[in-house]
Structure formats: C-alpha cells, structure tokens
Design a protein around this motif. Structure first.
Motif, PDB file in Angstrom:
ATOM      1  N   ASP A  85     -15.023 -29.584  17.481  1.00 12.36           N
ATOM      2  CA  ASP A  85     -15.660 -28.276  17.346  1.00 12.36           C
ATOM      3  C   ASP A  85     -14.870 -27.352  16.422  1.00 12.36           C
ATOM      4  OD1 ASP A  85     -18.036 -28.530  18.645  1.00 12.36           O
ATOM      5  OD2 ASP A  85     -17.429 -27.495  20.458  1.00 12.36           O
ATOM      6  N   HIS A  86     -13.567 -27.377  16.531  1.00 13.64           N
ATOM      7  CA  HIS A  86     -12.718 -26.567  15.654  1.00 13.64           C
ATOM      8  C   HIS A  86     -11.290 -27.107  15.724  1.00 13.64           C
ATOM      9  CE1 HIS A  86     -12.343 -24.753  19.635  1.00 13.64           C
ATOM     10  NE2 HIS A  86     -11.133 -24.423  19.280  1.00 13.64           N
ATOM     11  N   PRO A  87     -10.554 -27.026  14.628  1.00 15.35           N
ATOM     12  CA  PRO A  87      -9.169 -27.508  14.639  1.00 15.35           C
ATOM     13  C   PRO A  87      -8.303 -26.641  15.554  1.00 15.35           C
ATOM     14  CG  PRO A  87      -9.947 -27.130  12.394  1.00 15.35           C
ATOM     15  CD  PRO A  87     -10.973 -26.566  13.310  1.00 15.35           C
ATOM     16  N   ILE A  88      -7.351 -27.270  16.230  1.00 13.90           N
ATOM     17  CA  ILE A  88      -6.429 -26.485  17.047  1.00 13.90           C
ATOM     18  C   ILE A  88      -5.134 -26.185  16.309  1.00 13.90           C
ATOM     19  CG2 ILE A  88      -7.424 -27.229  19.228  1.00 13.90           C
ATOM     20  CD1 ILE A  88      -5.086 -29.129  19.567  1.00 13.90           C
ATOM     21  N   ILE A  89      -4.857 -26.929  15.247  1.00 19.77           N
ATOM     22  CA  ILE A  89      -3.749 -26.588  14.350  1.00 19.77           C
ATOM     23  C   ILE A  89      -4.413 -26.038  13.091  1.00 19.77           C
ATOM     24  CG2 ILE A  89      -1.787 -27.446  13.024  1.00 19.77           C
ATOM     25  CD1 ILE A  89      -1.277 -29.494  15.203  1.00 19.77           C
ATOM     26  N   SER A  90      -4.500 -24.729  13.026  1.00 21.76           N
ATOM     27  CA  SER A  90      -5.303 -24.067  11.992  1.00 21.76           C
ATOM     28  C   SER A  90      -4.552 -23.752  10.711  1.00 21.76           C
ATOM     29  CB  SER A  90      -5.892 -22.773  12.569  1.00 21.76           C
ATOM     30  OG  SER A  90      -4.834 -21.948  13.045  1.00 21.76           O
ATOM     31  N   GLU A  91      -3.261 -24.007  10.700  1.00 22.21           N
ATOM     32  CA  GLU A  91      -2.468 -23.798   9.487  1.00 22.21           C
ATOM     33  C   GLU A  91      -1.298 -24.764   9.508  1.00 22.21           C
ATOM     34  OE1 GLU A  91      -0.021 -20.027   9.765  1.00 22.21           O
ATOM     35  OE2 GLU A  91      -1.575 -19.647  11.278  1.00 22.21           O
ATOM     36  N   PRO A  92      -0.674 -25.012   8.368  1.00 19.14           N
ATOM     37  CA  PRO A  92       0.420 -25.998   8.312  1.00 19.14           C
ATOM     38  C   PRO A  92       1.715 -25.451   8.918  1.00 19.14           C
ATOM     39  CG  PRO A  92       0.073 -25.064   6.146  1.00 19.14           C
ATOM     40  CD  PRO A  92      -0.992 -24.501   7.033  1.00 19.14           C
ATOM     41  N   ASP A  93       1.723 -25.350  10.237  1.00 15.23           N
ATOM     42  CA  ASP A  93       2.860 -24.807  10.979  1.00 15.23           C
ATOM     43  C   ASP A  93       3.139 -25.747  12.154  1.00 15.23           C
ATOM     44  OD1 ASP A  93       4.634 -23.417  12.576  1.00 15.23           O
ATOM     45  OD2 ASP A  93       3.422 -21.589  12.684  1.00 15.23           O
ATOM     46  N   ILE A  94       4.249 -26.468  12.101  1.00 12.24           N
ATOM     47  CA  ILE A  94       4.541 -27.485  13.113  1.00 12.24           C
ATOM     48  C   ILE A  94       4.735 -26.878  14.501  1.00 12.24           C
ATOM     49  CG2 ILE A  94       7.058 -27.634  12.866  1.00 12.24           C
ATOM     50  CD1 ILE A  94       4.547 -30.564  13.241  1.00 12.24           C
ATOM     51  N   SER A  95       5.004 -25.584  14.585  1.00 13.12           N
ATOM     52  CA  SER A  95       5.149 -24.963  15.908  1.00 13.12           C
ATOM     53  C   SER A  95       3.809 -24.921  16.653  1.00 13.12           C
ATOM     54  CB  SER A  95       5.733 -23.548  15.794  1.00 13.12           C
ATOM     55  OG  SER A  95       4.791 -22.663  15.222  1.00 13.12           O
ATOM     56  N   LEU A  96       2.697 -25.180  15.952  1.00 12.73           N
ATOM     57  CA  LEU A  96       1.391 -25.224  16.593  1.00 12.73           C
ATOM     58  C   LEU A  96       1.135 -26.555  17.305  1.00 12.73           C
ATOM     59  CD1 LEU A  96      -0.709 -23.454  13.823  1.00 12.73           C
ATOM     60  CD2 LEU A  96       0.124 -22.479  15.981  1.00 12.73           C
ATOM     61  N   TRP A  97       1.999 -27.551  17.047  1.00  6.41           N
ATOM     62  CA  TRP A  97       1.900 -28.836  17.752  1.00  6.41           C
ATOM     63  C   TRP A  97       2.235 -28.603  19.219  1.00  6.41           C
ATOM     64  CZ3 TRP A  97       0.619 -33.808  18.323  1.00  6.41           C
ATOM     65  CH2 TRP A  97       1.348 -34.614  19.187  1.00  6.41           C
ATOM     66  N   CYS A 139      -6.157 -31.062  13.110  1.00  7.20           N
ATOM     67  CA  CYS A 139      -6.166 -30.115  11.983  1.00  7.20           C
ATOM     68  C   CYS A 139      -7.521 -29.973  11.303  1.00  7.20           C
ATOM     69  CB  CYS A 139      -5.169 -30.571  10.919  1.00  7.20           C
ATOM     70  SG  CYS A 139      -3.469 -30.680  11.473  1.00  7.20           S
ATOM     71  N   GLY A 140      -8.393 -30.928  11.478  1.00  5.15           N
ATOM     72  CA  GLY A 140      -9.628 -30.982  10.704  1.00  5.15           C
ATOM     73  C   GLY A 140      -9.434 -31.937   9.533  1.00  5.15           C
ATOM     74  N   MET A 141     -10.452 -32.706   9.230  1.00  7.84           N
ATOM     75  CA  MET A 141     -10.368 -33.729   8.185  1.00  7.84           C
ATOM     76  C   MET A 141     -10.006 -33.133   6.830  1.00  7.84           C
ATOM     77  SD  MET A 141     -10.789 -37.056   7.604  1.00  7.84           S
ATOM     78  CE  MET A 141     -11.938 -37.761   8.755  1.00  7.84           C
ATOM     79  N   GLU A 142     -10.712 -32.086   6.428  1.00  7.61           N
ATOM     80  CA  GLU A 142     -10.480 -31.506   5.103  1.00  7.61           C
ATOM     81  C   GLU A 142      -9.049 -31.005   4.964  1.00  7.61           C
ATOM     82  OE1 GLU A 142     -12.917 -30.547   7.211  1.00  7.61           O
ATOM     83  OE2 GLU A 142     -14.758 -31.225   6.243  1.00  7.61           O
ATOM     84  N   ASP A 143      -8.545 -30.339   6.014  1.00 10.32           N
ATOM     85  CA  ASP A 143      -7.184 -29.804   5.929  1.00 10.32           C
ATOM     86  C   ASP A 143      -6.143 -30.912   5.858  1.00 10.32           C
ATOM     87  OD1 ASP A 143      -8.055 -27.207   5.832  1.00 10.32           O
ATOM     88  OD2 ASP A 143      -7.635 -26.771   7.943  1.00 10.32           O
ATOM     89  N   VAL A 144      -6.329 -32.003   6.620  1.00 12.36           N
ATOM     90  CA  VAL A 144      -5.367 -33.105   6.549  1.00 12.36           C
ATOM     91  C   VAL A 144      -5.316 -33.667   5.130  1.00 12.36           C
ATOM     92  CG1 VAL A 144      -4.950 -35.499   7.259  1.00 12.36           C
ATOM     93  CG2 VAL A 144      -5.279 -33.731   8.972  1.00 12.36           C
ATOM     94  N   PHE A 145      -6.470 -33.832   4.495  1.00 16.19           N
ATOM     95  CA  PHE A 145      -6.471 -34.312   3.114  1.00 16.19           C
ATOM     96  C   PHE A 145      -5.778 -33.320   2.191  1.00 16.19           C
ATOM     97  CE2 PHE A 145     -10.342 -37.053   4.150  1.00 16.19           C
ATOM     98  CZ  PHE A 145      -9.589 -38.227   4.179  1.00 16.19           C
ATOM     99  N   ALA A 146      -6.021 -32.031   2.385  1.00 20.26           N
ATOM    100  CA  ALA A 146      -5.359 -31.017   1.551  1.00 20.26           C
ATOM    101  C   ALA A 146      -3.856 -31.022   1.794  1.00 20.26           C
ATOM    102  CB  ALA A 146      -5.945 -29.638   1.834  1.00 20.26           C
TER     103      ALA A 146
END
Length: 188
Positions: A85-97, A139-146
């Motif tokens: 439904d929506h990514p839970i890691i919304s930005e490239p910040d490892i503290s969100l893991w 993260c979402g597919m598009e973001d992982v590729f980016a």
C-alpha cells in the motif's frame, strides 16, 4: 531421488514439483477426488517458507500486515501476496529500518511440523522475499531501483540489515536435519 539429481546422478524417476497461485491451487484441489492435488501429484519437495507472517487487518478484508510492518493489498489481481500500500522506508535513511522481532518458537513449531510430515520427500525451510524483494517491499520498487544509482551506500546498508536478519533464521535451521534451504527472491 532429488539429492541424486542434484549430484548429477541417474535416477529411476525425474523429481518434480508443482506450485500454483492460491486461486489455481483451489481449482486443482476441486478437480481431484481426494481434494488434495499435492498428495495426488506425488511431488518430491516438501517445504515451508517464512516471509514475515501476515496478520489480517481488522475491517480491511483483503489487506494484511507482515512482521516487517508492510501492508499488503490483495484487492487487485494478485490474490496470493498482493501489492504494498505504501513504503515504510520513505527516504534513504537506515535509521528507518525496524528489524522485526523473530517469533522463534513459531518458526521452530513450523519446522518441526514440516519434519514430522516429510515422508520420503526432499524437505527444507526457506525465506521468501529474502533480499531484493524485501528491500522493495520496504522502500517501494521504484525507489529501490533509484537507490541502486543515487544512494548505493544506503541500499548496501539496508541489504546488510536484511541479510543479518536472514542469517539468524538460517543459523536456527542448521539445528534441524533438513535436506536444504530455500531462498525466494527475484534473482534475474
């Protein structure tokens, strides 16, 4: 038979396995007099996989939440897993893991049940969504590729965290007399 085949040795039968989506498996079960196509087909593999046990979400019939915090929506065409439904890691910040707490007792019960019902089949546990699929589910597919191009350090850190979590499961599995271990993911 499976181990011989894996070792490139001649066998009297060719080992095979059948797996279907939930919808198709239900159709197969209905078409077999016993109601159990897997037993009827006499397949050679016997396994279960962990991929973050789903929990149904009250008042959301076709949604479930996995242990990683990902909400899966099964209301569309994909009734087996669904889409996030929506990514839970919304930005490239490892503290969100947020590493889930592994329910070791539940995992061990599943494995013990698996071994108790193995018959003469090649028996193994596994991890579905083991690396890449877990990363894009978070993260979402598009973001992982980016991130592969724009944020490779973050993606490496995330994959390391996922790998460390998986290694805990693998180490536990080594305490059991399994024939192998399965990693489910998109590898190519």
């Amino acid at each position: 038979c499976v181990i011989s085949s894996l070792n490139h040795k001649q066998t009297d039968k060719i080992p095979y396995h059948l797996d279907f989506t939930m919808e198709e498996a239900e159709k197969m079960d209905k078409s077999i007099p016993s109601g159990d196509y897997m037993r009827y087909a006499d397949v050679y593999l016997h396994y279960c996989q962990y991929w973050g046990w789903p929990t149904e979400i009250p008042d959301m019939k076709e949604h479930f939440l996995d242990e990683f915090g990902v909400t899966w929506n099964r209301s569309g065409k994909d009734k087996d897993i669904g889409v996030i439904d929506h990514p839970i890691i919304s930005e490239p910040d490892i503290s969100l893991w947020n590493e889930p707490s592994l329910d070791e007792a539940r995992l061990r019960r599943e494995w013990e049940d698996l071994l108790a019902t193995k018959e003469d089949k090649f028996t193994f546990p596994g991890i579905g969504f083991s690396m890449f699929e877990r990363a894009w589910s978070l993260c979402g597919m598009e973001d992982v590729f980016a991130y592969m191009i724009q944020e490779p350090d973050f993606l490496h850190q995330l994959l390391d965290k996922i790998c460390d979590y998986n290694i805990k499961i693998i180490k536990m599995s080594l305490e059991y007399p399994f024939d192998g271990f399965y990693f489910g993911d998109d590898w190519g």
